[in-house]
Design an enzyme around this catalytic site. Structure first.
Site, PDB file in Angstrom:
ATOM      1  N   THR A 273       0.834  -1.186   0.000  1.00 52.30           N
ATOM      2  CA  THR A 273       0.000   0.000   0.000  1.00 52.30           C
ATOM      3  C   THR A 273       0.872   1.241   0.000  1.00 52.30           C
ATOM      4  O   THR A 273       1.837   1.343   0.737  1.00 52.30           O
ATOM      5  CB  THR A 273      -0.935  -0.002   1.220  1.00 52.30           C
ATOM      6  N   GLN A 345      -4.770  -7.317  -6.025  1.00 50.75           N
ATOM      7  CA  GLN A 345      -5.112  -7.798  -4.685  1.00 50.75           C
ATOM      8  C   GLN A 345      -6.285  -6.999  -4.132  1.00 50.75           C
ATOM      9  O   GLN A 345      -6.302  -5.767  -4.231  1.00 50.75           O
ATOM     10  CB  GLN A 345      -3.940  -7.686  -3.720  1.00 50.75           C
ATOM     11  N   CYS A 377      -3.451  -8.463   6.098  1.00 50.60           N
ATOM     12  CA  CYS A 377      -3.320  -7.082   6.542  1.00 50.60           C
ATOM     13  C   CYS A 377      -3.571  -6.988   8.050  1.00 50.60           C
ATOM     14  O   CYS A 377      -4.635  -7.370   8.539  1.00 50.60           O
ATOM     15  CB  CYS A 377      -4.298  -6.178   5.802  1.00 50.60           C
ATOM     16  N   ASN A 516       7.036 -15.331   2.156  1.00 49.91           N
ATOM     17  CA  ASN A 516       7.176 -13.880   2.203  1.00 49.91           C
ATOM     18  C   ASN A 516       7.737 -13.480   3.567  1.00 49.91           C
ATOM     19  O   ASN A 516       7.285 -13.972   4.594  1.00 49.91           O
ATOM     20  CB  ASN A 516       5.816 -13.227   1.953  1.00 49.91           C
ATOM     21  N   ARG A 541       9.608  -5.303   1.664  1.00 46.15           N
ATOM     22  CA  ARG A 541      10.486  -4.238   2.151  1.00 46.15           C
ATOM     23  C   ARG A 541      11.878  -4.294   1.536  1.00 46.15           C
ATOM     24  O   ARG A 541      12.528  -3.261   1.347  1.00 46.15           O
ATOM     25  CB  ARG A 541      10.586  -4.297   3.682  1.00 46.15           C
TER      26      ARG A 541
END
Length: 675
Positions: A273, A345, A377, A516, A541
């Site tokens: 996001t 997504q 999330c 991930n 990241r």
């Protein structure tokens, strides 16, 4: 270049770069929830179904970030923006229009000075031979001139390069969106808002879910993490007979899906996001990313036709190309020519929202590789609404959602991204994955089999953990082994008397599994594939801090990028940003804002040449240091004022009303005010 200094040589070298701690302000650790949806409401979404009416606005960190305002002091009417000075188009509002129609007044009083950065040439015009900002462009002097009319007057006119336009595929009908896909026009969005666009498959299937599936089954199977063990408790034979008697066949069956492929050669850029915007995705593709995901889009705003949410679904032409695959024939039925890099997504807290969103996306935006349901999330706003990681505690509900999405998505495959669980030291992904791969016992009894997901991505952290501590790749390896065992045992578990329709099985029954978390080098990437046995790794990241991680993965070596090379990536991002948001004052300000968001992560990169050891770890916090030159020191600064300086190298001075509040607590305290 790959090298490791001896301990003694390293100490001598490092002493040149370390900064005494008494010269550096003490700060807290960074809050990396920013990488996955902590700016959910900042991105322009009103939240749709994610907010309850009358509920007090959330307060706390990152809830009130300020960006100020930016724009021309005098607004030029669009009827004048692309027209010659004395030959304007007719304004549809006539005398009632409140915008400026005098071009010379706008140019002299209404807009800021022309920019001389980027060589003094508009990057959009340079690439495409046409700038859709027209007179509003901050580099308009590079694509405008004067001509002498028959009456002797000098007229200002815009210049276009027909050769460049032809090369870029620009025509009069697609000047604004020649290289964009999944673009939904204004009228369609209005029709969505007015509920004129129907979703017949979603409506029919949701009615079946509500009337049939819920008969005694949710009460039995929709368990939370605390009583997950009880989800498999048998009921007596009579109750089973009653349930079977009340069962009705589903009204629709899934369509055959496009086959997917994930492998070691297809590193994936995670859905991020804010930072996962189109310019950043384009940069990562240039550097070797093979698959990309949109920013997480909320289901209800999409169904309601909200402009800001639909902007997230747009893909660049570079994303509508097949990924590199070493052996396309490795998967039966896989057609690389039909494959794409870009997936979407979504997040939803109710089955009907997810189904409607999926059907609308598959109808209006066929250039999508897959539709992924976000079940990871961790943000409170999303979790409390029942979406995101809240679905990790509602296994039966999640299965219903995914099964329904698979039915209404046409040929587009459905995937899901999950976390280990909602609470620390209480992982539930094992029981959830078993349900997703084989289907719940109620589904198997009804002969429906698996819910049809083509791939599962597991983030190796819990919702409670957020980004504290390293991702648990040991647990990811356990789930990978579990999926292998489940596939082997699939035939034994299936009800041969009522075999599931093969169209509901993605990839012929093969469920890809991706890991991930904390992937920061090619060593991390390849070791995860070799040791955790995942099909591929999703990078989040790590790509924000150094987007050339994909290049490292492809070449299999560390790349010590110089400050000049890193600055070139920033310039490329700026050009992509202007292409996306425009070269006018609004576009320049928006590009600056998202560049600063990215720099808040990229400043954490530590050049390899001054590292003590390899491989580097993403959660390491090195002592304060200075770079090998002034530019490297500037790029490593955690002060947002330095980030603004970097932006001004390409975008000129910031607008007087522009503001930027750092996302992380650790970034750039106003130490002057603190004394």
């Amino acid at each position: 270049m790959q090298f490791i200094l001896s301990r003694k040589a390293w100490k001598l070298t490092l002493s040149r770069y370390l900064i005494p701690r008494n010269q550096v302000p003490v700060s807290d650790a960074a809050d990396d929830d920013a990488a996955e949806a902590s700016t959910l409401l900042e991105s322009g979404s009103k939240g749709g179904d994610m907010r309850k009416k009358g509920k007090k606005k959330e307060s706390g960190q990152n809830k009130n970030r300020q960006y100020g305002t930016w724009g021309d002091s005098i607004q030029l009417c669009n009827s004048r923006a692309l027209a010659p000075q004395f030959s304007p188009k007719q304004c549809p509002y006539g005398e009632k229009c409140r915008l400026e129609h005098d071009l010379m007044k706008y140019l002299t009083e209404g807009k800021r000075e022309n920019l001389e950065t980027l060589g003094g040439i508009c990057p959009i015009w340079q690439a495409k031979g046409h700038c859709n900002a027209g007179w509003k462009c901050r580099w308009v002097h590079s694509h405008s001139t004067k001509r002498i009319l028959e009456d002797g007057r000098e007229e200002l006119v815009l210049v276009e390069d027909e050769e460049r336009k032809a090369k870029a595929g620009i025509t009069d009908s697609n000047k604004d969106e020649s290289d964009l896909y999944n673009v939904v026009d204004i009228q369609t969005k209005m029709n969505l808002r007015k509920k004129k666009i129907k979703t017949p498959k979603a409506d029919v299937y949701d009615n079946w879910l509500t009337s049939t599936w819920n008969v005694g089954l949710d009460k039995k199977h929709n368990k939370t993490a605390d009583d997950a063990e009880g989800a498999n408790v048998d009921v007596d034979a009579e109750n089973k007979k009653d349930e079977r008697a009340q069962y009705a066949e589903p009204p629709l069956l899934p369509s055959e899906k496009r086959r997917l492929y994930y492998g070691p050669e297809t590193p994936v850029l995670a859905p991020l996001t804010t930072q996962g915007n189109m310019p950043f995705r384009r940069l990562c593709i240039d550097l070797g990313a093979q698959l990309t995901w949109s920013e997480m889009a909320m289901g209800m705003p999409l169904v309601s036709g909200e402009k800001g949410e639909w902007a997230l679904i747009k893909a660049h032409a570079s994303e509508i190309t097949p990924p590199k695959v070493m052996n396309p024939g490795i998967v039966a039925g896989y057609d690389q020519a039909r494959d794409l890099k870009f997936g979407v997504q979504i997040a939803a807290n109710k089955p009907w929202i997810a189904l409607k969103t999926t059907e609308i996306l598959s109808t209006l935006c066929p250039r999508i590789r897959a539709i992924d349901l976000n079940c990871g999330c961790p943000i409170d706003l999303v979790y409390r609404s029942g979406a995101g990681s809240a679905l990790l505690d509602a296994h039966a509900k999640l299965e219903k959602i995914l099964r329904g999405m698979n039915v209404v998505s046409g040929e587009i495959p459905i995937t899901v991204k999950i976390r280990m669980g909602t609470r620390d030291n209480k992982p539930t992904a094992d029981s959830l994955v078993q349900r997703l791969v084989l289907g719940g016992s109620d589904s198997r009894e009804a002969g429906m089999g698996a819910c049809g997901v083509a791939a599962i991505t597991l983030h190796g952290r819990s919702r409670q953990q957020r980004y504290t501590r390293r991702a648990d790749w040991g647990y990811i390896a356990e789930i990978s082994s579990l999926i292998s065992r489940l596939k082997t045992a699939g035939d034994a578990v299936a009800d041969t008397a009522a075999e599931a329709d093969p169209r509901g099985l993605a990839n012929g029954g093969k469920v890809y599994f991706l890991g991930n978390g904390d992937c920061y080098s090619h060593v991390d990437y390849h070791s995860h594939i070799a040791e955790a046995k995942v099909d591929s790794v999703m990078v989040g990241r790590g790509a924000l801090i150094k987007p050339w991680i994909f290049e490292e993965i492809e070449q299999g070596q560390y790349l010590d990028k110089s400050a000049t090379e890193r600055l070139a990536y920033i310039e490329k991002f700026v050009k992509y940003g202007l292409d996306t948001w425009g070269a006018d004052e609004m576009g320049v300000g928006t590009t600056r804002r998202f560049l600063l968001e990215w720099l808040s992560f990229s400043c954490r990169y530590v050049p390899l040449g001054i590292l003590e050891r390899l491989p580097p770890h993403i959660n390491d916090r090195p002592p304060p240091f200075k770079g090998r030159n002034e530019l490297e020191t500037l790029l490593s600064s955690g002060n947002y004022k330095d980030w603004i300086k970097i932006s001004e190298m390409f975008l000129g001075p910031a607008h007087k009303d522009f503001k930027f509040t750092p996302k992380h607590k650790s970034n750039s305290y106003e130490i002057e005010a603190e004394g």
